[in-house]
Design a protein around this motif. Structure first.
Motif, mmCIF file in Angstrom:
data_model
loop_
_atom_site.group_PDB
_atom_site.id
_atom_site.type_symbol
_atom_site.label_atom_id
_atom_site.label_comp_id
_atom_site.label_asym_id
_atom_site.label_seq_id
_atom_site.Cartn_x
_atom_site.Cartn_y
_atom_site.Cartn_z
ATOM 1 N N GLY A 141 -9.439 20.698 -7.541
ATOM 2 C CA GLY A 141 -9.751 19.749 -6.486
ATOM 3 C C GLY A 141 -8.912 19.855 -5.233
ATOM 4 O O GLY A 141 -9.422 19.672 -4.137
ATOM 5 N N THR A 142 -7.610 20.146 -5.383
ATOM 6 C CA THR A 142 -6.746 20.079 -4.190
ATOM 7 C C THR A 142 -7.036 21.181 -3.179
ATOM 8 O O THR A 142 -6.803 21.001 -1.991
ATOM 9 C CB THR A 142 -5.254 20.199 -4.559
ATOM 10 N N TYR A 188 -9.515 11.861 -10.087
ATOM 11 C CA TYR A 188 -8.693 11.700 -8.877
ATOM 12 C C TYR A 188 -8.521 13.043 -8.159
ATOM 13 O O TYR A 188 -8.663 13.131 -6.939
ATOM 14 C CB TYR A 188 -7.306 11.130 -9.216
ATOM 15 N N THR A 189 -8.210 14.084 -8.920
ATOM 16 C CA THR A 189 -8.023 15.397 -8.285
ATOM 17 C C THR A 189 -9.364 15.935 -7.779
ATOM 18 O O THR A 189 -9.432 16.500 -6.684
ATOM 19 C CB THR A 189 -7.350 16.380 -9.266
ATOM 20 N N ASP A 192 -10.262 14.518 -4.501
ATOM 21 C CA ASP A 192 -9.575 15.134 -3.372
ATOM 22 C C ASP A 192 -10.522 16.146 -2.727
ATOM 23 O O ASP A 192 -10.698 16.184 -1.508
ATOM 24 C CB ASP A 192 -8.278 15.805 -3.864
ATOM 25 N N SER A 243 -13.499 23.252 -5.628
ATOM 26 C CA SER A 243 -12.146 23.159 -5.085
ATOM 27 C C SER A 243 -11.860 24.322 -4.142
ATOM 28 O O SER A 243 -11.332 24.149 -3.035
ATOM 29 C CB SER A 243 -11.137 23.154 -6.237
ATOM 30 N N HIS A 273 -1.283 12.096 -4.419
ATOM 31 C CA HIS A 273 -2.295 12.516 -3.457
ATOM 32 C C HIS A 273 -3.730 12.122 -3.874
ATOM 33 O O HIS A 273 -4.455 11.501 -3.099
ATOM 34 C CB HIS A 273 -2.195 14.030 -3.273
ATOM 35 N N GLY A 274 -4.120 12.479 -5.081
ATOM 36 C CA GLY A 274 -5.502 12.253 -5.512
ATOM 37 C C GLY A 274 -5.856 10.778 -5.575
ATOM 38 O O GLY A 274 -6.825 10.321 -4.959
ATOM 39 N N ASN A 277 -5.793 9.059 -2.111
ATOM 40 C CA ASN A 277 -7.010 9.297 -1.329
ATOM 41 C C ASN A 277 -8.143 8.392 -1.801
ATOM 42 O O ASN A 277 -8.923 7.882 -0.995
ATOM 43 C CB ASN A 277 -7.456 10.755 -1.457
ATOM 44 N N CYS A 278 -8.240 8.214 -3.113
ATOM 45 C CA CYS A 278 -9.306 7.354 -3.663
ATOM 46 C C CYS A 278 -9.102 5.904 -3.226
ATOM 47 O O CYS A 278 -10.065 5.223 -2.854
ATOM 48 C CB CYS A 278 -9.333 7.438 -5.183
#
Ligand SMILES: NC(=O)c1ccc[n+]([C@@H]2O[C@H](COP(=O)([O-])OP(=O)(O)OC[C@H]3O[C@@H](n4cnc5c(N)ncnc54)[C@H](O)[C@@H]3O)[C@@H](O)[C@H]2O)c1
Ligand SMILES: [Fe+2]
Length: 357
Positions: A141-142, A188-189, A192, A243, A273-274, A277-278
């Motif tokens: 994801g990142t 979560y990731t 991202d 990703s 981070h993940g 962002n959410c």
């Protein structure tokens, strides 16, 4: 320069089980007496993946502590210790989520650059190429596997070492390594990546290069988080390629409001981070109406919790700190809101947004 001259990853392997090729791939990079150093996500301590690492001679495995996202001090300590123990190393191989991949990039650079990694937080400040470096994601994801940055929290800011020396020499994309990631973490990731797509596709920096990758990544994210009834091997394959493509999309454009605000949370509260962002995306209907509508649907379908009220009870000073960090991300705001962004996103408006989180 008018057009970005994009430095990309040199070599890419993709496929289930491709991790087994690691030994063969890195063999030509080995230098007599100098070890390969494997930074392994602490999650894999004692797990089968740890015993599949191809160790030879004085190779070393370092269990990377990612209980908090990487700090410049941690990078400096690892690079210092490696220089003390070995003088030089053949390469640094990061196996883990975005945090471990960023750590691996940063340590590689600090093996060949003087001073502290904090000296190089910014754009094009790194002086010398790092040592050979390989990225092997275990979460998708990142886009850290393709990007020209490695995000670090330093004494005064949370900012990456953005440079042409930062991208990996090699990445190994083996979707098997992401199997069984906990549902929340995977979401979560993964979000991202979804948010990279929404911010890139709705940004003023958009061009056909970014659009091509962003649309593909968005389609894959919607496939795995919205359309499919259950998670399977194909979902891991698809999210890994999402990703990659999402990372390529923002490489030639920029992220936007969710990232700018999330950086403020990350700096003050240590919000990862993940999930950060959410938390922000959940409240951005004004900026990305369709993207936020679909986001909420994905949250619902995947049965994930998005924390609420995390800024409740913060002091004025704390809000100021977050606003300062966030407003400092100028290219992100310009991409999201255009050249006149400062007239649109005033400090008062940003404060009100932080208060809703
Ligand atoms: N360089 C870039 O371009 C870029 C872009 C976006 C984010 N980032 C950085 O990436 C980081 C976020 O990365 P992330 O979302 O991948 O999470 P992460 O790397 O921070 O890891 C989150 C947690 O998941 C664990 N984990 C890793 N792999 C796992 C697996 N297969 N199964 C179960 N648990 C696993 C980790 O040990 C950790 O506890 C942040 O530090 C962020 O700043 C970098
Ligand atoms: Fe991101």
């Amino acid at each position: 320069m008018k057009f970005r001259n994009l430095k990309m990853v040199d070599f890419v392997v993709f496929g289930r089980g491709s991790f087994n090729q690691l030994d063969e791939i890195i063999a030509p990079q080995r230098k007599e007496g100098k070890p390969m150093v494997f930074l392994l996500d602490q999650f894999f301590e004692g797990k089968p993946l740890a015993s599949r690492i191809p160790l030879h001679g004085n190779d070393k495995v370092i269990l990377a502590d990612v209980s908090v996202e990487p700090k410049t001090k941690y990078v400096d300590q690892i690079a210092y210790d490696l220089k003390q123990e070995f003088g030089e190393v053949s390469g640094i191989i990061g196996i883990g989520g975005g945090s471990v991949m960023d750590l691996a990039k940063a340590v590689s650079l600090m093996m060949n650059n003087p001073g502290s990694s904090a000296d190089y937080q910014g754009w094009d400040l790194v002086k010398n190429p790092g040592v050979y470096k390989v990225g092997i994601p275990t979460l998708s994801g990142t886009g850290a596997e393709v990007s020209r940055t490695c995000v670090l929290t330093g004494p005064t800011r949370k900012l990456g070492m953005n440079s042409d020396f930062t991208p990996f020499d090699q990445i190994i994309l083996d979707p098997e390594l992401t199997a069984n990631a906990p549902v929340n973490q995977r979401f979560y990731t993964g979000m991202d990546c979804y948010i990279h797509c929404i911010e890139s596709l709705n940004g003023t920096y958009l061009n056909e290069f970014s659009k091509s990758y962003g649309e593909k990544a968005l389609q894959l994210c919607e496939e795995v988080f919205l359309n499919k009834s259950q998670w399977d091997d194909e979902s891991d394959d698809q999210l890994m390629m999402a990703s990659f493509a999402g990372g390529m999309s923002i490489a030639y454009s920029q992220v936007g409001v969710a990232h700018a605000v999330s950086y403020g949370l990350g700096y003050l509260l240590g919000t990862r981070h993940g999930i950060g962002n959410c938390i922000v995306m959940d409240h951005l209907g004004e900026y990305y109406p369709e993207g936020v509508r679909v986001f909420k649907e994905m949250v619902r379908r995947n049965g994930v919790d998005i924390p609420q009220g995390i800024t409740r009870g913060l002091t004025d000073d704390q809000f100021e700190t977050m606003i300062h960090v966030s407003i400092g991300m100028k290219p992100l705001w310009e991409n999201a809101l255009g050249k006149d962004w400062e007239k649109i996103m005033t400090r008062e408006k940003l404060r009100a947004l932080f208060e809703t989180l």
